[in-house]
Design a protein around this motif. Sequence first.
Motif, short mmCIF file in Angstrom:
data_model
loop_
_atom_site.label_atom_id
_atom_site.label_comp_id
_atom_site.label_asym_id
_atom_site.label_seq_id
_atom_site.Cartn_x
_atom_site.Cartn_y
_atom_site.Cartn_z
N LEU A 18 0.83 -1.21 0.00
CA LEU A 18 0.00 0.00 0.00
C LEU A 18 0.86 1.26 0.00
CD1 LEU A 18 -2.77 -1.10 2.53
CD2 LEU A 18 -3.04 -0.78 0.07
N VAL A 19 1.97 1.22 0.75
CA VAL A 19 2.89 2.35 0.77
C VAL A 19 3.44 2.61 -0.63
CG1 VAL A 19 5.13 3.16 1.63
CG2 VAL A 19 3.48 2.14 3.21
N GLU A 20 3.78 1.56 -1.32
CA GLU A 20 4.31 1.70 -2.68
C GLU A 20 3.27 2.24 -3.65
OE1 GLU A 20 5.84 -2.15 -3.59
OE2 GLU A 20 7.55 -1.97 -2.21
N GLN A 21 2.00 2.12 -3.29
CA GLN A 21 0.92 2.67 -4.10
C GLN A 21 0.58 4.11 -3.71
OE1 GLN A 21 -2.50 -0.02 -4.25
NE2 GLN A 21 -1.12 -1.78 -4.13
N GLY A 22 1.31 4.66 -2.75
CA GLY A 22 1.12 6.06 -2.38
C GLY A 22 0.52 6.30 -1.02
N LEU A 23 0.21 5.24 -0.27
CA LEU A 23 -0.35 5.41 1.06
C LEU A 23 0.75 5.89 2.02
CD1 LEU A 23 -3.24 4.74 2.22
CD2 LEU A 23 -2.13 2.82 3.36
N GLU A 24 0.39 6.80 2.91
CA GLU A 24 1.33 7.27 3.93
C GLU A 24 0.87 6.75 5.29
OE1 GLU A 24 1.22 11.52 3.32
OE2 GLU A 24 3.08 11.43 2.16
N ILE A 25 1.81 6.18 6.04
CA ILE A 25 1.52 5.61 7.35
C ILE A 25 1.96 6.60 8.42
CG2 ILE A 25 1.91 3.69 8.91
CD1 ILE A 25 0.41 2.92 6.38
N HIS A 26 1.05 6.89 9.36
CA HIS A 26 1.34 7.87 10.41
C HIS A 26 1.51 7.24 11.78
CE1 HIS A 26 0.30 11.26 7.71
NE2 HIS A 26 -0.51 10.36 7.18
N GLY A 27 1.20 5.96 11.90
CA GLY A 27 1.38 5.30 13.18
C GLY A 27 0.62 4.00 13.25
N GLU A 28 1.03 3.17 14.19
CA GLU A 28 0.42 1.86 14.40
C GLU A 28 -0.34 1.88 15.72
OE1 GLU A 28 2.33 -2.47 15.47
OE2 GLU A 28 3.23 -1.37 13.79
N PHE A 29 -1.43 1.12 15.80
CA PHE A 29 -2.19 1.07 17.04
C PHE A 29 -2.80 -0.31 17.23
CE2 PHE A 29 -5.09 2.53 13.76
CZ PHE A 29 -6.28 1.85 14.01
N ALA A 30 -3.07 -0.64 18.49
CA ALA A 30 -3.65 -1.94 18.81
C ALA A 30 -5.10 -1.98 18.36
CB ALA A 30 -3.55 -2.20 20.31
N ALA A 31 -5.50 -3.10 17.80
CA ALA A 31 -6.87 -3.29 17.33
C ALA A 31 -7.38 -4.64 17.84
CB ALA A 31 -6.92 -3.23 15.81
N PRO A 32 -8.70 -4.81 17.89
CA PRO A 32 -9.25 -6.06 18.44
C PRO A 32 -9.08 -7.25 17.49
CG PRO A 32 -11.01 -4.64 17.63
CD PRO A 32 -9.75 -3.84 17.54
N SER A 33 -9.38 -8.43 18.02
CA SER A 33 -9.44 -9.67 17.24
C SER A 33 -8.12 -10.00 16.55
CB SER A 33 -10.57 -9.59 16.20
OG SER A 33 -11.81 -9.34 16.83
N GLY A 34 -7.01 -9.65 17.19
CA GLY A 34 -5.71 -9.99 16.63
C GLY A 34 -5.25 -9.11 15.50
N LEU A 35 -6.02 -8.08 15.17
CA LEU A 35 -5.64 -7.18 14.08
C LEU A 35 -4.64 -6.14 14.58
CD1 LEU A 35 -9.19 -6.49 12.58
CD2 LEU A 35 -7.46 -8.04 11.66
N THR A 36 -3.86 -5.61 13.67
CA THR A 36 -2.99 -4.47 13.95
C THR A 36 -3.47 -3.31 13.10
OG1 THR A 36 -1.10 -5.91 14.37
CG2 THR A 36 -0.63 -3.59 13.90
N GLY A 37 -3.73 -2.17 13.75
CA GLY A 37 -4.26 -1.02 13.04
C GLY A 37 -3.16 -0.05 12.63
N TYR A 38 -3.40 0.65 11.52
CA TYR A 38 -2.49 1.68 11.04
C TYR A 38 -3.30 2.93 10.71
CZ TYR A 38 0.90 -2.09 10.54
OH TYR A 38 1.73 -3.16 10.79
N ALA A 39 -2.86 4.07 11.24
CA ALA A 39 -3.44 5.35 10.85
C ALA A 39 -2.73 5.79 9.58
CB ALA A 39 -3.26 6.37 11.96
#
Length: 251
Positions: A33-54
Motif C-alpha cells: 500500500l505504501v508503494e501505491q502512495g499510502l502514507e503511514i502515520h502510526g500503528e495502534f492496537a486493534a481487536p481480534s488480533g488485528l494491527t491497526g495503522y493510521a
Amino acid sequence: MAFRIALLPAALASLHATTAIYADDWPAPIQALVEQGLEIHGEFAAPSGLTGYAASHQGREMTVYLTADGNHAIAGSLLDAEGNDVGEAALYERIRQPQEKMVWRQLEASHWIADGRDDAPRVLYTFTDPNCPYCRRFWEATRPWVEAGEVQLRHVLVGILQQDSPAKAASLLGAEDPAAALREHSNGEDVAPTAQPRDIEDQVYRNNQLFEELGFYATPTTVYYLDERLDRVAGMPEEERLREMMGSETP
C-alpha cells in the motif's frame, strides 16, 4: 472528515506528509500500500488480533488493519458492537492532533495585530481583509469580550478582496501603532493604501499564502480551540456561535 478545521485536500496532503512515518520493514501488505502512495502515520492496537495503522492518501485519512497472520490488509472503518469506529481515536492522535498543533504554530508565526490584552485567557486568530465589511461587523460584535479582557483577537492581515487590499493591509501592519490603526479603521476611518517597506509587503504576501495553504476562502475566517480541538468559522458567525467562539456569554 472529523478534522474540525476542515482543510482542503491539498492542504491536508501537505500537512500529512510532515507527520508520515517511513520505514523499509513494513509487513508485506502494508508495504504494498505504501508503494501505491499510502502514507503511514502510526500503528495502534486493534481487536481480534488485528494491527491497526493510521494512514492517509492524497489528504484523505483512513485506517488500515493487518490480519493476525500478516498476509492481508483491510482498508476502511472497523466498527465495534455499538457501531463505534475503533480507529477514530488513533486517527485523531496520530494525524489530526499533530496537524492542529502545526496549524496553530503557523498562525502564531504569521503576521498579525493584537486586539485585546496580552494576558487574556482566550486567544483567537482571525484572517482580516481591510476591505471586508463582515470583518468590521465581527470586530464590533467581539467588543464586549475584548474590552472585558477575556479575549485577544489576533488579526492576520490579508489582501485578497480588492485591488488595493494588499496595500491597505500593509499600511496597517506597517503603522507606527498597528493596534491603534486597526482600531480606527474598524471604527470607520478607512485606512489609506500607502507604500510600505518591502518586508512589510512580504508579510502580507506570506499571510495570503497561509490563507490559501489552509484552504480558507472567506474573510473573516477565525480559528480557535474548542474542547481542546481546533475549530474554525468562515464569515460572520451567528450569535450562538459567536458566544461559543468567545468561550462565554456576553460580559
